[in-house]
Design an enzyme around this catalytic site. Structure first.
Site, PDB file in Angstrom:
ATOM      1  N   SER A 118      -1.213   5.589   8.619  1.00 25.91           N
ATOM      2  CA  SER A 118      -1.995   6.736   8.146  1.00 25.91           C
ATOM      3  C   SER A 118      -1.181   7.568   7.165  1.00 25.91           C
ATOM      4  O   SER A 118       0.060   7.629   7.268  1.00 25.91           O
ATOM      5  CB  SER A 118      -2.350   7.613   9.347  1.00 25.91           C
ATOM      6  OG  SER A 118      -2.851   8.860   8.930  1.00 25.91           O
ATOM      7  N   TYR A 141      -0.102  12.776  16.444  1.00 23.37           N
ATOM      8  CA  TYR A 141      -0.819  11.615  15.907  1.00 23.37           C
ATOM      9  C   TYR A 141       0.018  10.955  14.788  1.00 23.37           C
ATOM     10  O   TYR A 141       0.278   9.750  14.815  1.00 23.37           O
ATOM     11  CB  TYR A 141      -2.196  12.034  15.377  1.00 23.37           C
ATOM     12  CG  TYR A 141      -2.841  10.970  14.531  1.00 23.37           C
ATOM     13  CD1 TYR A 141      -3.415   9.844  15.121  1.00 23.37           C
ATOM     14  CD2 TYR A 141      -2.850  11.056  13.136  1.00 23.37           C
ATOM     15  CE1 TYR A 141      -3.980   8.846  14.351  1.00 23.37           C
ATOM     16  CE2 TYR A 141      -3.421  10.062  12.360  1.00 23.37           C
ATOM     17  CZ  TYR A 141      -3.980   8.955  12.968  1.00 23.37           C
ATOM     18  OH  TYR A 141      -4.528   7.965  12.194  1.00 23.37           O
ATOM     19  N   LYS A 145       2.153   7.155  14.517  1.00 27.58           N
ATOM     20  CA  LYS A 145       1.999   6.153  13.447  1.00 27.58           C
ATOM     21  C   LYS A 145       3.365   5.843  12.822  1.00 27.58           C
ATOM     22  O   LYS A 145       3.692   4.691  12.541  1.00 27.58           O
ATOM     23  CB  LYS A 145       1.014   6.655  12.390  1.00 27.58           C
ATOM     24  CG  LYS A 145      -0.420   6.731  12.889  1.00 27.58           C
ATOM     25  CD  LYS A 145      -0.995   5.347  13.136  1.00 27.58           C
ATOM     26  CE  LYS A 145      -2.352   5.365  13.773  1.00 27.58           C
ATOM     27  NZ  LYS A 145      -2.844   4.028  14.121  1.00 27.58           N
TER      28      LYS A 145
END
Ligand code: UFG
Length: 334
Positions: A118, A141, A145
């Site tokens: 991402s 988050y 990643k």
């Protein structure tokens, strides 16, 4: 014989579009999904197995029974706000479960791995967002990643695994109606701008604009919306590149141009022919003002050319899906 591809998380939004594209390109896709956020009705593209990455025994069975030419790993929790409130859930699902998958891939000798990363790995932009921009994620988050990208680099160095990390910007849109795929964005709860604006249009409600005092031309945040079918195409190109013997690499997947929240709402008004009202609200914590990709590397090294770059087209396919989805919801409820 068709090459066999494992699509982990293939019942989700981007995974299902890629499973569909793989089938159309002549690959034998096998979807593995625990349906925690994926949709059972998206399991229509190739074979599927319901299973969980936390279950190493299930993974060993899967890899013992199937020889995969590549693994694509889409399974992930994706809600930034939730990752701040409940980081353990994110480290477990996105990091620990990915490690399980990587160890199974290593132990069963799979050579090629494509990972859904991402733009969140970059954090607040400190300059143009090329793949060389430093990793500085600002929420759990994005950190999960980044952690998986680091694991991949280490597995590649230690065991020779070849991988591509694909750093998505704002995935949007849906497979066109003419494709017959009947898949699209469907998160619960929905947090993304385009589906929320279109739901507001359908229900006669107003769309919320988070922040109108950003340092952007119209004061609202700018994002790089990329059509989900273009993302699916990039996965196939990245996999083919690895299969042709190229080295591991990371690629930004974005359209390379930005649209503001107001521009998205205006596009939605044109497409739906509904004058969706805008409700101005305070900034959403953690939103950078502008996130736009530099996508030159994917263009040159993958030969990727986003085909559905037009914002109105992106919103139109999302609107067709929104209406399709609401029809089936009405049908289920009646
Ligand atoms: N927004 C609104 N109103 C809404 C919803 C969103 O104004 O009702 C704004 C947001 O504040 C943001 C923009 O619209 O400025 C886009 O928001 P999204 O939630 O659609 O997308 P994000 O840019 O926050 O998220 C994307 C991906 C995530 C990823 C994140 C960080 O969808 O999966 O980028 O890279 F985590």
């Amino acid at each position: 014989m068709a090459k066999r591809i494992l699509v982990v998380g293939g019942a989700g939004y981007i995974g299902a579009h890629t499973a569909f594209a793989l089938g159309r390109a002549g690959y034998d896709a096998l979807v593995f999904d625990n349906l925690s956020t994926g949709r059972r009705e998206f399991l229509r593209f190739g074979r599927h197995i319901i299973g969980d990455l936390a279950d190493r025994g299930a993974l060993d069975d899967l890899f013992s029974e199937n020889a995969f030419d590549a693994v694509m790993h889409f399974a992930s929790r994706i809600n930034v706000g939730e990752s701040v409130a409940d980081p353990g859930k994110y480290y477990r699902a996105n990091v620990a479960d990915s490690l399980n998958l990587l160890e199974a891939v290593r132990d069963h000798g799979v050579k090629h791995f494509i990972f859904s990363s991402s733009a969140a790995v970059y954090g607040l932009p400190q300059g143009p967002l090329t793949e060389g921009h430093p990793f500085s994620p600002i929420n759990p988050y994005g950190k999960t990643k980044a952690a998986v990208e680091w694991m991949l680099a280490d597995f590649s160095a230690a065991y020779g695994l070849k991988y591509c990390a694909l750093r998505y910007f704002n995935a949007a849109g849906a497979a066109p109606v003419a494709s017959g795929a009947k898949i699209g964005e469907m998160h619960e709860p929905e947090t993304h701008l385009i589906p929320l604006v279109l739901q507001a249009a359908r229900k006669g409600e107003s769309a919320t604009v988070f922040g109108t005092d950003y340092s952007t031309p119209d004061g609202t945040c700018i994002r790089d919306y990329i059509h989900v079918c273009d993302l699916a195409e990039a996965h196939i190109l990245a996999m083919q590149r690895l299969m042709s013997g190229e080295q591991s690499a990371a690629f930004n997947l974005g359209g390379g141009r930005g649209f503001s929240v107001r521009e998205v709402i205006e596009a939605a008004r044109r497409v739906t022919e509904i004058n969706v009202a805008m409700r101005e609200a305070p900034r959403r914590p953690g939103d950078p003002d502008t996130l736009v990709s530099v996508n030159a590397k994917a263009r040159t090294e993958l030969g990727w050319e986003p085909r559905y770059a037009d914002l109105e087209y992106i919103v139109r396919t999302a609107w067709d899906w929104e209406r399709e989805r609401s029809r089936s919801l009405t049908f289920e409820q009646s």
